[in-house]
Design a protein around this motif. Structure first.
Motif, mmCIF file in Angstrom:
data_model
loop_
_atom_site.group_PDB
_atom_site.id
_atom_site.type_symbol
_atom_site.label_atom_id
_atom_site.label_comp_id
_atom_site.label_asym_id
_atom_site.label_seq_id
_atom_site.Cartn_x
_atom_site.Cartn_y
_atom_site.Cartn_z
ATOM 1 N N TYR A 86 0.833 -1.212 0.000
ATOM 2 C CA TYR A 86 0.000 0.000 0.000
ATOM 3 C C TYR A 86 0.869 1.265 0.000
ATOM 4 C CZ TYR A 86 -3.667 -3.305 1.352
ATOM 5 O OH TYR A 86 -4.534 -4.358 1.407
ATOM 6 N N TYR A 87 1.969 1.200 0.739
ATOM 7 C CA TYR A 87 2.900 2.335 0.768
ATOM 8 C C TYR A 87 3.478 2.592 -0.629
ATOM 9 C CZ TYR A 87 7.200 4.927 1.852
ATOM 10 O OH TYR A 87 8.215 5.846 1.869
ATOM 11 N N LEU A 88 3.910 1.516 -1.304
ATOM 12 C CA LEU A 88 4.442 1.666 -2.659
ATOM 13 C C LEU A 88 3.374 2.195 -3.611
ATOM 14 C CD1 LEU A 88 6.535 -1.626 -3.062
ATOM 15 C CD2 LEU A 88 7.371 0.674 -2.531
ATOM 16 N N ALA A 89 2.151 1.707 -3.469
ATOM 17 C CA ALA A 89 1.069 2.159 -4.348
ATOM 18 C C ALA A 89 0.799 3.652 -4.178
ATOM 19 C CB ALA A 89 -0.197 1.354 -4.060
ATOM 20 N N ALA A 90 0.899 4.148 -2.953
ATOM 21 C CA ALA A 90 0.693 5.582 -2.714
ATOM 22 C C ALA A 90 1.769 6.407 -3.415
ATOM 23 C CB ALA A 90 0.697 5.862 -1.212
ATOM 24 N N LEU A 91 3.030 5.951 -3.336
ATOM 25 C CA LEU A 91 4.120 6.671 -3.989
ATOM 26 C C LEU A 91 3.990 6.603 -5.509
ATOM 27 C CD1 LEU A 91 7.219 5.700 -1.798
ATOM 28 C CD2 LEU A 91 5.760 7.730 -1.641
ATOM 29 N N LEU A 92 3.561 5.469 -6.033
ATOM 30 C CA LEU A 92 3.388 5.345 -7.476
ATOM 31 C C LEU A 92 2.216 6.189 -7.972
ATOM 32 C CD1 LEU A 92 4.138 1.552 -7.762
ATOM 33 C CD2 LEU A 92 5.344 3.353 -9.017
ATOM 34 N N THR A 93 1.206 6.373 -7.148
ATOM 35 C CA THR A 93 0.112 7.277 -7.501
ATOM 36 C C THR A 93 0.623 8.708 -7.633
ATOM 37 O OG1 THR A 93 -1.509 5.875 -6.373
ATOM 38 C CG2 THR A 93 -2.142 8.161 -6.784
ATOM 39 N N LEU A 94 1.517 9.097 -6.705
ATOM 40 C CA LEU A 94 2.150 10.416 -6.805
ATOM 41 C C LEU A 94 2.939 10.533 -8.104
ATOM 42 C CD1 LEU A 94 3.078 13.149 -5.637
ATOM 43 C CD2 LEU A 94 4.890 11.918 -4.435
ATOM 44 N N SER A 95 3.693 9.499 -8.468
ATOM 45 C CA SER A 95 4.453 9.514 -9.723
ATOM 46 C C SER A 95 3.525 9.676 -10.919
ATOM 47 C CB SER A 95 5.257 8.219 -9.867
ATOM 48 O OG SER A 95 6.265 8.127 -8.888
ATOM 49 N N LEU A 96 2.406 8.982 -10.899
ATOM 50 C CA LEU A 96 1.438 9.058 -11.988
ATOM 51 C C LEU A 96 0.889 10.473 -12.136
ATOM 52 C CD1 LEU A 96 -0.070 7.269 -14.051
ATOM 53 C CD2 LEU A 96 -1.779 6.832 -12.283
ATOM 54 N N VAL A 97 0.556 11.109 -11.031
ATOM 55 C CA VAL A 97 0.021 12.476 -11.063
ATOM 56 C C VAL A 97 1.074 13.450 -11.591
ATOM 57 C CG1 VAL A 97 -0.820 14.374 -9.635
ATOM 58 C CG2 VAL A 97 -1.661 12.047 -9.240
ATOM 59 N N CYS A 98 2.316 13.314 -11.123
ATOM 60 C CA CYS A 98 3.385 14.206 -11.589
ATOM 61 C C CYS A 98 3.626 14.052 -13.087
ATOM 62 C CB CYS A 98 4.678 13.920 -10.824
ATOM 63 S SG CYS A 98 4.640 14.444 -9.096
ATOM 64 N N LEU A 99 3.549 12.821 -13.577
ATOM 65 C CA LEU A 99 3.699 12.595 -15.015
ATOM 66 C C LEU A 99 2.635 13.340 -15.809
ATOM 67 C CD1 LEU A 99 4.573 8.820 -15.579
ATOM 68 C CD2 LEU A 99 5.705 10.787 -16.632
ATOM 69 N N LEU A 100 1.418 13.339 -15.311
ATOM 70 C CA LEU A 100 0.327 14.009 -16.007
ATOM 71 C C LEU A 100 0.564 15.510 -16.138
ATOM 72 C CD1 LEU A 100 -2.708 12.125 -14.396
ATOM 73 C CD2 LEU A 100 -1.889 11.911 -16.761
ATOM 74 N N PHE A 101 1.271 16.107 -15.169
ATOM 75 C CA PHE A 101 1.504 17.552 -15.181
ATOM 76 C C PHE A 101 2.729 17.951 -15.989
ATOM 77 C CE2 PHE A 101 -1.438 17.541 -11.592
ATOM 78 C CZ PHE A 101 -2.133 18.718 -11.797
ATOM 79 N N LEU A 102 3.566 17.011 -16.360
ATOM 80 C CA LEU A 102 4.747 17.335 -17.161
ATOM 81 C C LEU A 102 4.393 17.335 -18.644
ATOM 82 C CD1 LEU A 102 7.463 15.259 -15.280
ATOM 83 C CD2 LEU A 102 7.578 17.726 -15.716
ATOM 84 N N PRO A 103 5.020 18.216 -19.436
ATOM 85 C CA PRO A 103 4.725 18.255 -20.877
ATOM 86 C C PRO A 103 5.428 17.133 -21.630
ATOM 87 C CG PRO A 103 6.409 19.867 -20.337
ATOM 88 C CD PRO A 103 5.966 19.272 -19.027
ATOM 89 N N GLU A 104 4.872 16.758 -22.765
ATOM 90 C CA GLU A 104 5.534 15.802 -23.644
ATOM 91 C C GLU A 104 6.823 16.423 -24.194
ATOM 92 O OE1 GLU A 104 6.786 12.942 -24.967
ATOM 93 O OE2 GLU A 104 4.684 12.316 -24.898
ATOM 94 N N THR A 105 7.854 15.599 -24.405
ATOM 95 C CA THR A 105 9.138 16.121 -24.901
ATOM 96 C C THR A 105 9.620 15.417 -26.157
ATOM 97 O OG1 THR A 105 10.453 14.577 -23.558
ATOM 98 C CG2 THR A 105 9.862 16.709 -22.556
ATOM 99 N N ALA A 106 9.028 14.294 -26.545
ATOM 100 C CA ALA A 106 9.522 13.521 -27.687
ATOM 101 C C ALA A 106 9.363 14.317 -28.983
ATOM 102 C CB ALA A 106 8.766 12.200 -27.795
ATOM 103 N N PRO A 107 10.422 14.506 -29.760
ATOM 104 C CA PRO A 107 10.331 15.296 -30.992
ATOM 105 C C PRO A 107 9.280 14.776 -31.968
ATOM 106 C CG PRO A 107 12.627 14.945 -30.392
ATOM 107 C CD PRO A 107 11.804 14.099 -29.455
ATOM 108 N N ALA A 108 9.149 13.454 -32.100
ATOM 109 C CA ALA A 108 8.173 12.904 -33.048
ATOM 110 C C ALA A 108 6.749 13.279 -32.639
ATOM 111 C CB ALA A 108 8.313 11.385 -33.122
ATOM 112 N N ARG A 109 6.461 13.186 -31.357
ATOM 113 C CA ARG A 109 5.125 13.518 -30.864
ATOM 114 C C ARG A 109 4.863 15.019 -31.005
ATOM 115 N NH1 ARG A 109 1.793 10.719 -27.065
ATOM 116 N NH2 ARG A 109 -0.187 11.854 -26.979
#
Length: 450
Positions: free
Chosen positions: A411-434
């Protein structure tokens, strides 16, 4: 003539990728043999207490100390990399890490020099952490700045691939040592993987010999009248890009927490005596880690290749979701108490983290401007590593000691991974092709979309 020049350029980029991967392999080799030794033997060799599980906790605390120092290393070597060159910073960090590992291999135990033994171990571990702060970010930036734009993900994966390769080598080294009787492992066998790190150091120095400085850095300093370097890259990146640093750190928290739970804590949990552990044979659990790491490595490359085509974020979001799902099922599966169950849980965990980790270095490097890139990548990555991988094995130890319920670690790991998921959503895409596809859609006539 053009074909020959292109072949030479491709070979040069490939060499840089391999050289970057070798450095990261040493980094993770060093960290993993330390983490493995901390989980299996350091409690007996360096930390004498009446409680074996507490001794393991103290041992894992020194493992965390290396992570705590990594942001300092990222600041120091990031400044060197952004001001003096990526190659210079990388060479210095690599050498410091290798020498610290060799020092651990010859360090006398508590029975020989008493309390000086754990104090010296912690000192070497702190130096280890400083070096780690410069190695991974420097290797990533050097490789990606050499790579063709449309293949940054693939060449960044050389650095990511170094992590499972180094960890596999470390686990293989300990797997060989564990064929020895337990008493010999505690007396001298655990030293062999540390001393073997010297060979990895020599190999890395040889591979990196002659690797050119990053073309991006060379371009920044080519015209002294328009030198693009900034005097205080660390302060500048904190002032202008602190949100991005925080978000990249958040992305890495869940990843490193899960990874080092699999690499380090699972060893101590699976092999410790009841009631805290499962009392399983060490050799079989280490073998399961090797299988999980092989899956992790394959998915590193696959995910990075895919990120060059469909974008970094879709791939990494998939990896974060898979890792979160694995975190919730790992400990229920492992609690069956068999070698097969534990190894199945480990493999599931490494599948998710492999997808998440593959494009990560490239994603982070593309997120920061070139003149303060190494400082930004290093600080963001290692702040997340401190709060994730650095303290999680220690926290997991205390969760079981306090609650007696391994599922709470999941459960502790799942909470931290949820935070990672949220942070990913707020970061912009960087791949040149995309980004290029998005630009074409925006410039297309409106009627086309009707």
């Amino acid at each position: 003539m053009t074909s020959t020049r292109q072949e030479e350029q491709s070979s040069s980029v490939l060499r840089v990728g391999v050289a970057a991967g070798v450095g990261t392999s040493l980094e993770l080799y060093d960290f993993t043999i330390y983490g493995t030794a901390a989980a299996l033997v350091f409690g007996d060799v360096f930390f004498k207490t009446g409680d074996a599980w507490l001794g393991t906790f103290l041992s894992l605390s020194t493992f965390a100390a290396g992570f705590v120092m990594a942001p300092l290393g990222a600041a120091v070597f990031g400044w060197i990399g952004d001001r003096k060159g990526r190659r210079t910073a990388l060479s210095a960090a690599f050498l410091l890490m290798g020498l610290a590992t060799l020092g651990m291999g010859v360090l006398p135990g508590y029975a020989v020099i008493g309390v000086a033994a754990p104090l010296l171990l912690v000192t070497l571990r702190l130096l280890h952490g400083v070096a780690r702060g410069g190695e991974s970010a420097g290797a990533a930036v050097l490789a990606i700045e050499h790579a063709p734009v449309h293949r940054r993900g693939v060449y960044g994966s050389f650095v990511a691939l170094g992590s499972p390769v180094g960890t596999i080598l470390a686990n293989f080294a300990f797997a060989m040592v564990l064929f020895l009787p337990d008493e010999e492992v505690r007396d001298w066998g655990w030293r062999v993987p540390f001393l073997a790190g010297g060979l990895v150091l020599l190999l890395g120095l040889w591979v990196r010999k002659g690797v050119a400085e990053s073309p991006v850095f060379q371009k920044m300093v080519a015209d002294e009248a328009q030198d693009a370097r900034v005097a205080r890259p660390l302060l500048d990146v904190i002032k202008s890009d602190w949100r991005r640093i925080a978000l990249t750190a958040g992305v890495n928290i869940g990843l490193t927490a899960t990874t080092f739970t699999l690499l380090t804590f699972m060893l101590s949990y699976a092999t410790a005596d009841a009631p805290e552990g499962l009392g399983l044979p060490r050799q079989a659990i280490v073998n399961g880690s090797l299988l999980g790491l092989a899956c992790h490595a394959i998915l590193n490359i696959t995910a990075a290749w895919l990120s060059d085509r469909i974008g970094r974020k879709p791939v990494m979001l998939t990896g974060a979701v898979l890792s979160l799902a694995a975190a919730l099922v790992m400990f229920p599966i492992a609690s069956a108490g068999t070698v097969f169950a534990v190894n199945t849980a480990v493999v599931l965990g490494f599948i998710g983290t492999g997808v998440l980790f593959g494009p990560m270095y490239t994603f982070f490097a593309e997120a920061f401007p070139r003149e303060k890139r190494q400082s930004g990548v290093g600080l963001g990555y290692h702040l997340g590593a401190v709060l994730g991988g650095g303290i999680t094995p220690m926290i997991a130890n205390r969760i079981i000691a306090g609650t007696g319920e391994p599922l709470n670690v999941g459960y502790y790991l799942a909470a931290l991974l949820t935070l990672s998921l949220v942070c990913l959503l707020f970061l912009p895409e960087t791949a040149p092709a995309r980004l290029a596809r998005a630009a074409r859609r925006e410039s297309a006539p409106a009627a086309r979309w009707r």
